[in-house]
Design a protein around this motif. Structure first.
Motif, PDB file in Angstrom:
ATOM      1  N   PRO A 123       0.833  -1.205   0.000  1.00 13.39           N
ATOM      2  CA  PRO A 123       0.000   0.000   0.000  1.00 13.39           C
ATOM      3  C   PRO A 123       0.864   1.251   0.000  1.00 13.39           C
ATOM      4  O   PRO A 123       2.064   1.193   0.266  1.00 13.39           O
ATOM      5  CB  PRO A 123      -0.781  -0.119   1.304  1.00 13.39           C
ATOM      6  CG  PRO A 123       0.143  -0.862   2.212  1.00 13.39           C
ATOM      7  CD  PRO A 123       0.976  -1.777   1.343  1.00 13.39           C
ATOM      8  N   ASP A 124       0.219   2.359  -0.260  1.00 11.75           N
ATOM      9  CA  ASP A 124       0.904   3.650  -0.369  1.00 11.75           C
ATOM     10  C   ASP A 124       0.779   4.412   0.956  1.00 11.75           C
ATOM     11  O   ASP A 124       0.035   4.017   1.859  1.00 11.75           O
ATOM     12  CB  ASP A 124       0.218   4.445  -1.493  1.00 11.75           C
ATOM     13  CG  ASP A 124       1.157   5.485  -2.074  1.00 11.75           C
ATOM     14  OD1 ASP A 124       2.295   5.618  -1.595  1.00 11.75           O
ATOM     15  OD2 ASP A 124       0.719   6.169  -3.028  1.00 11.75           O
ATOM     16  N   GLY A 125       1.514   5.490   1.071  1.00 15.95           N
ATOM     17  CA  GLY A 125       1.299   6.452   2.152  1.00 15.95           C
ATOM     18  C   GLY A 125       1.739   5.960   3.523  1.00 15.95           C
ATOM     19  O   GLY A 125       2.677   5.175   3.655  1.00 15.95           O
ATOM     20  N   ILE A 126       1.011   6.416   4.544  1.00 18.83           N
ATOM     21  CA  ILE A 126       1.444   6.113   5.912  1.00 18.83           C
ATOM     22  C   ILE A 126       1.343   4.618   6.213  1.00 18.83           C
ATOM     23  O   ILE A 126       2.104   4.102   7.047  1.00 18.83           O
ATOM     24  CB  ILE A 126       0.664   6.949   6.960  1.00 18.83           C
ATOM     25  CG1 ILE A 126       1.361   6.805   8.329  1.00 18.83           C
ATOM     26  CG2 ILE A 126      -0.798   6.542   7.029  1.00 18.83           C
ATOM     27  CD1 ILE A 126       1.030   7.875   9.320  1.00 18.83           C
ATOM     28  N   ALA A 127       0.462   3.900   5.530  1.00 17.15           N
ATOM     29  CA  ALA A 127       0.384   2.449   5.741  1.00 17.15           C
ATOM     30  C   ALA A 127       1.738   1.819   5.456  1.00 17.15           C
ATOM     31  O   ALA A 127       2.237   0.993   6.227  1.00 17.15           O
ATOM     32  CB  ALA A 127      -0.688   1.838   4.847  1.00 17.15           C
ATOM     33  N   ARG A 128       2.330   2.227   4.350  1.00 19.54           N
ATOM     34  CA  ARG A 128       3.624   1.660   3.986  1.00 19.54           C
ATOM     35  C   ARG A 128       4.691   2.006   5.025  1.00 19.54           C
ATOM     36  O   ARG A 128       5.519   1.172   5.404  1.00 19.54           O
ATOM     37  CB  ARG A 128       4.025   2.179   2.608  1.00 19.54           C
ATOM     38  CG  ARG A 128       5.262   1.503   2.060  1.00 19.54           C
ATOM     39  CD  ARG A 128       5.551   2.003   0.653  1.00 19.54           C
ATOM     40  NE  ARG A 128       6.791   1.454   0.155  1.00 19.54           N
ATOM     41  CZ  ARG A 128       7.415   1.914  -0.920  1.00 19.54           C
ATOM     42  NH1 ARG A 128       6.902   2.953  -1.590  1.00 19.54           N
ATOM     43  NH2 ARG A 128       8.540   1.370  -1.315  1.00 19.54           N
ATOM     44  N   ALA A 129       4.651   3.238   5.513  1.00 17.95           N
ATOM     45  CA  ALA A 129       5.617   3.666   6.539  1.00 17.95           C
ATOM     46  C   ALA A 129       5.424   2.867   7.828  1.00 17.95           C
ATOM     47  O   ALA A 129       6.404   2.509   8.507  1.00 17.95           O
ATOM     48  CB  ALA A 129       5.462   5.160   6.802  1.00 17.95           C
ATOM     49  N   ILE A 130       4.184   2.564   8.166  1.00 17.14           N
ATOM     50  CA  ILE A 130       3.903   1.788   9.386  1.00 17.14           C
ATOM     51  C   ILE A 130       4.456   0.364   9.242  1.00 17.14           C
ATOM     52  O   ILE A 130       5.086  -0.169  10.158  1.00 17.14           O
ATOM     53  CB  ILE A 130       2.380   1.784   9.684  1.00 17.14           C
ATOM     54  CG1 ILE A 130       1.920   3.193  10.094  1.00 17.14           C
ATOM     55  CG2 ILE A 130       2.044   0.776  10.781  1.00 17.14           C
ATOM     56  CD1 ILE A 130       0.401   3.373  10.169  1.00 17.14           C
TER      57      ILE A 130
END
Ligand code: TXA
Ligand code: MG
Length: 324
Positions: A123-130
């Protein structure tokens, strides 16, 4: 009630909080570009068990494992050249690939329902960072009670699961609004297991071949999330309606007015301008609003079948299907 952290106002704090709760083996509702997911460490049995518990989901339903990098993806799934090309073209994004499990995979059987294959998505965005922060794949079905309408805003999650989970990460409405498209490469063929937020035509353009639809393949349903009744609101749905009956709520598309609208309890247009992308982003929120209007029945006007219309119509058909 769940704590809600604002990932738009304070992304670093939201990220740190989510990673800390996930590291305890607890589930966290996280935003993705498709829908809000109920995420937990995919390698820990008790963490995954909590997802099933919170959702009230049948255990035989396998979950998608979400990854933050190709290196992480390759540790858990075996990529054939075509699947790799699709990952390169569409990740991060609304595409899930079903692949054979790698010997090195530590994703727990409870997340795969014991299958020899694995659904993988970046996934993109903060999901990926998490996910990157946790360092392991996160299993994440949509963050709603099993069988209900998928959440595309943090408020949807709070209303449904707020009492059952510790943390919701709020990043505003989801950009795509429909779950990921799921495909599985089988030899030279690519099977479409679930239409979703990535148009089939985009995949076909990269793959240089047509997708095989379940009907064509003549196969039993292979993505158990595709059980007939799913995404169900409380109200009953009437699809491809050509008129509105007194007391119904109406969901229409493309600014096309229907006879009887004056007697409708509520009229919502998924995209007055006729954009299927905009319609997809609004679909689940509008189903919830129509449901909340108290109308016992929702009439849905005609929606085209092309592009994202395939996935929109698929979700509506499931929402309209008889309940178990
Ligand atoms: O956009 C999405 O995909 C969202 C967000 C949160 O990422 N997730 C989502 O998960 O929709 P869920 O659990 O609601 O749907 C997962 C689907 C199910 O239909 C399941 O049957 C299918 O993926 N699936 C998972 N692993 C599979 C496998 N090994 N083979 C076939 N289907 C699989
Ligand atoms: Mg779901």
């Amino acid at each position: 009630m769940a704590e809600t952290v604002d990932a738009l106002a304070a992304p670093d704090a939201a990220l740190a909080r989510a990673v800390a709760v996930l590291a305890e083996g607890l589930p966290v509702a996280i935003p993705t570009e498709t829908v809000y997911g109920l995420a937990a460490d995919a390698t820990r049995a008790e963490a995954i068990a909590r997802i099933y518990e919170v959702k009230g989901r049948p255990r035989f339903n396998p979950l998608i494992s979400h990854v933050s990098s190709m290196a992480m993806a390759e540790r858990h799934g075996v990529f054939d050249p075509l699947s790799r090309a699709l990952a390169e073209a569409f990740w991060p994004g609304p595409l899930t690939l079903v692949l054979p499990r790698a010997d090195t995979s530590t994703v727990h059987d409870l997340a795969t329902a014991g299958l020899s294959t694995l659904g993988l998505r970046m996934p993109d965005g903060i999901a990926r960072a998490i996910i990157d922060g946790v360092g392991r794949p996160l299993a994440a079905p949509s963050a709603n009670t099993s069988g209900g309408v998928s959440p595309t805003e943090a408020g949807h999650v709070a209303a449904d699961l707020g009492r059952r989970i510790p943390l919701i990460v709020d990043a505003g409405p989801c950009a795509v609004g429909l779950e990921s498209t799921i495909v599985k490469v089988e030899g030279d063929a690519i099977r479409l297991l679930r239409p979703g937020g990535l148009e089939a035509a985009a995949i076909e353009a990269v793959a240089g071949r047509p997708l095989q639809r379940p009907a064509q393949a003549g196969a039993a349903i292979e993505a158990p999330g595709m059980l007939a009744s799913h995404y169900a609101p409380d109200a009953t749905l009437r699809l491809d309606a050509e008129d509105v009956r007194p007391g119904e709520a109406l969901i229409r598309f493309g600014g096309r007015r229907l006879p009887g609208e004056a007697q409708a309890r509520l009229v919502l247009d998924l995209s007055p301008a006729g954009s299927l992308r905009e319609a997809a982003a609004h679909l689940f929120a509008y189903l919830k609003r129509a449901d909340a209007s108290g109308a016992g029945r929702i009439a849905v006007g005609p929606i085209p079948q092309d592009g994202l219309g395939e996935a929109i119509r698929d979700r509506l058909k499931r929402a309209a299907a008889p309940r178990p």
